[in-house]
Design an enzyme around this catalytic site. Structure first.
Site, PDB file in Angstrom:
ATOM      1  N   LYS A  52      -5.389  -3.479  10.837  1.00 25.63           N
ATOM      2  CA  LYS A  52      -5.715  -2.066  10.578  1.00 25.63           C
ATOM      3  C   LYS A  52      -6.030  -1.335  11.879  1.00 25.63           C
ATOM      4  O   LYS A  52      -5.537  -0.217  12.103  1.00 25.63           O
ATOM      5  CB  LYS A  52      -6.881  -1.977   9.583  1.00 25.63           C
ATOM      6  N   GLN A  96     -14.692  -4.069   4.842  1.00 19.53           N
ATOM      7  CA  GLN A  96     -13.726  -5.142   4.567  1.00 19.53           C
ATOM      8  C   GLN A  96     -14.283  -6.110   3.523  1.00 19.53           C
ATOM      9  O   GLN A  96     -15.397  -6.600   3.654  1.00 19.53           O
ATOM     10  CB  GLN A  96     -13.384  -5.893   5.865  1.00 19.53           C
ATOM     11  N   ASP A 119     -10.558   3.710   1.036  1.00 23.78           N
ATOM     12  CA  ASP A 119     -10.092   2.597   0.201  1.00 23.78           C
ATOM     13  C   ASP A 119     -10.013   2.997  -1.275  1.00 23.78           C
ATOM     14  O   ASP A 119      -9.421   2.288  -2.085  1.00 23.78           O
ATOM     15  CB  ASP A 119     -11.033   1.384   0.335  1.00 23.78           C
TER      16      ASP A 119
END
Ligand code: BQF
Length: 291
Positions: A52, A96, A119
């Protein structure tokens, strides 16, 4: 049989975003800034976050990686989230997953400002998605929708079987494909670990999204001729012939299923790269929304 080349399509999308960033710069606008919090040092998680950050660099985004030790308390993580929520320089951020056991994932996801939740995991954004309101779509389902759209795969009126009901892939996928939208208008069935007569159901599917996390679970005998198969699985399987000691396996037995499929995603190089591209797309959207 056509391979759905997520590597290529994700590169197209990243190039589109990179062009957009260049035009932002030429207008004197701020470039998008993504932050990621990584708790602990799980090998796969480090690889994902690394991918990422690297993608941000390639397309001209700013990125910040915040690494916290495995023994981080929930309170310490919530403090860091508060810092990112209130820092005007950060457009969007992710935590994460998975998190260590001492941290309540639900509490953490609810602490993220929905306007920075690139997200798309905050309950507000899940609700907005379900109600067809503008929001950040979760990156993996968003990537699959984009892949289906760019390959012009007909979904309207098709029988779609989503295998798996996770909050991150299966559930949102089932919602999106049943909605009135591009790559939507499908008749969706969700199957999971308690489902009966599985093979009967998968055999009737025009499109299968396999997101159960069991390597090579879906086999050729479970699908009909010309099925479209989206493989979301990504499991590390020990393999002595590889220099890192493992290979990546999907939820689909590629060898047998690809013989019958009209379209199929490979692992690696299918859904995975699309996930990264759509996270970047959400971050660009966050920057534009923040004005
Ligand atoms: C590829 C993920 C399970 C649990 C947490 C490219 C990725 C993967 C594969 C990647 C994933 C999976 C990510 C490939 C992000 C997708 O070339 O096939 C990229 O980085 N992913 C994650 O952040 O958390 C996960 C899977």
């Amino acid at each position: 049989m056509t391979i759905l080349d997520g590597k290529k399509v994700s590169n197209d999308i990243k190039n589109e975003i990179a062009d957009h960033v260049q035009s932002m710069i030429s207008k004197g606008e701020k470039v998008p800034h993504l932050a990621a919090i990584l708790v602990g040092s799980d090998g796969a998680s480090m690889t994902y976050v690394g991918a990422k950050v690297k993608a941000c660099e390639r397309i001209g985004f700013k990125s910040t990686l915040i690494e916290m030790p495995e023994y981080t308390s929930e309170e310490e993580l919530l403090e860091k989230i508060h810092f990112l929520n209130t820092n005007d320089d950060i457009d969007g951020f992710i935590v994460q997953l998975p998190l260590p056991d001492q941290i309540d994932e639900q509490k953490v996801l609810m602490a993220v400002d929905p306007d920075k939740d690139v997200d798309g995991f905050h309950p507000t954004n899940v609700g907005r998605m379900a109600l067809d309101l503008p929001t950040f779509l979760p990156a993996t389902p968003y990537g699959i929708m984009e892949l289906l759209e760019r390959y012009q795969i007909e979904t309207s009126g098709k029988n779609v079987v989503v295998m798996g009901r996770s909050h991150i892939v299966g559930r949102p996928m089932s919602i999106l494909m049943s909605q009135k939208r591009p790559a939507g208008d499908a008749t969706v069935t969700v199957v999971h670990s308690r489902s009966k007569n599985l093979k009967e159901i998968t055999k009737a599917a025009d499109i299968i999204v396999a997101a159960i996390g069991i390597s090579e679970f879906l086999t050729g005998d479970m699908v009909k001729e010309d099925v479209v198969v989206i493989d979301v699985g990504i499991t590390r399987v020990p393999d002595q012939t590889k220099k890192n000691g493992y290979r990546l396996a999907g939820d689909v037995e590629f060898e047998s299923v690809s013989k019958k499929a009209s379209y199929i995603t490979p692992v690696p190089g299918g859904v995975g790269p699309m996930t990264i591209a759509m996270l970047l797309k959400n971050t660009l959207l966050a920057r534009e929304r923040h004005g």
